[in-house]
Design a protein around this motif. Sequence first.
Motif, mmCIF file in Angstrom:
data_model
loop_
_atom_site.group_PDB
_atom_site.id
_atom_site.type_symbol
_atom_site.label_atom_id
_atom_site.label_comp_id
_atom_site.label_asym_id
_atom_site.label_seq_id
_atom_site.Cartn_x
_atom_site.Cartn_y
_atom_site.Cartn_z
ATOM 1 N N ALA A 30 0.846 -1.192 0.000
ATOM 2 C CA ALA A 30 0.000 0.000 0.000
ATOM 3 C C ALA A 30 0.880 1.241 0.000
ATOM 4 O O ALA A 30 1.925 1.278 0.664
ATOM 5 N N ARG A 31 0.483 2.240 -0.753
ATOM 6 C CA ARG A 31 1.216 3.502 -0.732
ATOM 7 C C ARG A 31 0.745 4.408 0.403
ATOM 8 O O ARG A 31 1.419 5.362 0.775
ATOM 9 N N HIS A 32 -0.460 4.087 0.933
ATOM 10 C CA HIS A 32 -1.013 4.879 2.038
ATOM 11 C C HIS A 32 -1.993 3.997 2.799
ATOM 12 O O HIS A 32 -2.740 3.228 2.202
ATOM 13 N N GLN A 33 -1.979 4.100 4.129
ATOM 14 C CA GLN A 33 -2.912 3.361 4.965
ATOM 15 C C GLN A 33 -3.465 4.273 6.057
ATOM 16 O O GLN A 33 -2.798 5.208 6.493
ATOM 17 N N ALA A 34 -4.694 3.992 6.483
ATOM 18 C CA ALA A 34 -5.299 4.765 7.571
ATOM 19 C C ALA A 34 -6.434 3.958 8.178
ATOM 20 O O ALA A 34 -6.984 3.055 7.544
ATOM 21 N N VAL A 35 -6.770 4.287 9.403
ATOM 22 C CA VAL A 35 -7.911 3.697 10.095
ATOM 23 C C VAL A 35 -8.730 4.836 10.678
ATOM 24 O O VAL A 35 -8.178 5.767 11.282
ATOM 25 N N SER A 36 -10.041 4.796 10.503
ATOM 26 C CA SER A 36 -10.892 5.839 11.054
ATOM 27 C C SER A 36 -12.286 5.283 11.285
ATOM 28 O O SER A 36 -12.608 4.181 10.841
ATOM 29 N N ALA A 37 -13.114 6.062 11.952
ATOM 30 C CA ALA A 37 -14.535 5.740 12.020
ATOM 31 C C ALA A 37 -15.143 5.956 10.646
ATOM 32 O O ALA A 37 -14.730 6.837 9.891
ATOM 33 N N GLY A 38 -16.115 5.119 10.307
ATOM 34 C CA GLY A 38 -16.821 5.275 9.049
ATOM 35 C C GLY A 38 -18.310 5.117 9.269
ATOM 36 O O GLY A 38 -18.784 5.042 10.405
ATOM 37 N N GLY A 39 -19.042 5.047 8.169
ATOM 38 C CA GLY A 39 -20.493 4.970 8.246
ATOM 39 C C GLY A 39 -21.100 6.322 7.911
ATOM 40 O O GLY A 39 -20.503 7.371 8.201
ATOM 41 N N PRO A 40 -22.284 6.341 7.316
ATOM 42 C CA PRO A 40 -22.881 7.604 6.864
ATOM 43 C C PRO A 40 -23.064 8.633 7.973
ATOM 44 O O PRO A 40 -22.690 9.798 7.820
ATOM 45 N N ALA A 41 -23.654 8.223 9.097
ATOM 46 C CA ALA A 41 -23.908 9.184 10.172
ATOM 47 C C ALA A 41 -22.611 9.670 10.797
ATOM 48 O O ALA A 41 -22.461 10.858 11.112
ATOM 49 N N ALA A 42 -21.648 8.755 10.992
ATOM 50 C CA ALA A 42 -20.381 9.130 11.628
ATOM 51 C C ALA A 42 -19.601 10.115 10.768
ATOM 52 O O ALA A 42 -19.098 11.139 11.263
ATOM 53 N N ASN A 43 -19.472 9.824 9.474
ATOM 54 C CA ASN A 43 -18.741 10.742 8.602
ATOM 55 C C ASN A 43 -19.446 12.094 8.473
ATOM 56 O O ASN A 43 -18.793 13.137 8.424
ATOM 57 N N ALA A 44 -20.769 12.072 8.417
ATOM 58 C CA ALA A 44 -21.519 13.334 8.351
ATOM 59 C C ALA A 44 -21.339 14.138 9.628
ATOM 60 O O ALA A 44 -21.234 15.370 9.591
ATOM 61 N N ALA A 45 -21.290 13.447 10.776
ATOM 62 C CA ALA A 45 -21.095 14.135 12.055
ATOM 63 C C ALA A 45 -19.744 14.833 12.089
ATOM 64 O O ALA A 45 -19.625 15.977 12.557
#
Length: 284
Positions: A30-45
Amino acid sequence: MARGLFVGLTSVDIFNVVDTHPLPNQKIKARHQAVSAGGPAANAAVAFCSFGNDTDLLTGIGRHPTGALAFEDLRSHGVRVLDYSAHPDKLPVLSSILIDASSGSRCVVYRSPQGRTLCLDQRHGCPVEDYQIMLFDGYYLEQAVAVARAARGGPITVLDGGSWKEGLEELLPFIDYAICSADFRAPGCNSIKDLLAYLENTGMRGSAVSQGAEPIIYCCEGEHCQLPVPQVEAIDTLGAGDILHGTFCHHILTNPFSRSLELAAYSASHSCLSYGTRDWIVNR
């Protein structure tokens, strides 16, 4: 500063950016990696909070160690998590995302959150009068309907219509604005025109259908219009729709519907110029 409540799904998203999609049995770096919260409501928040707004996310994550990754990401972006998971020991919803750097396209592998519920009841501890706006993404419908019903006549309510979900017709009468994807198909609707008419008949103040890089089709006060979206050289389209919804929630508090869509489309398009669902905030 406004206060918003976002009701719906949170996942743990694992990103990998690769030069090209791997072949069967191939290993690639991978040239880039990340971990985050996802999901429609979470990303919109997160998007809503990035404008300096006070933001609560009503969701189900649980206490599995993997869920801590989502909690930390949301906390670092200023979102307060109201976690009412009815299955706190289960693995949270995970999404594995592969982004092809040569085209900006992405593949997402996830397990459906179907069957997951919240232990929330109508005494949820979130007085609706504390909020100016609420967004629902169609998940956790039983509790979403209870919250939206309590909000009637109070805060503005917004639906992120990613796909039709069984029972969604119970939520629609309590929604002021709906922004749906081109994949959203309400019963009996075979076209965007049908869908906008269906949504208008529920009593909404405005509705729209986003189509990626194609114009947004919207209806407000019976008038159907098209809104061109900014054209960019996208490197990653992941979460653009969620960002559209979160920024719309910010702008609709002070702008007409069409102008709010225009401003939200600008943020969504320009989020595609960076990888993942967070870098756009610092790059805007």
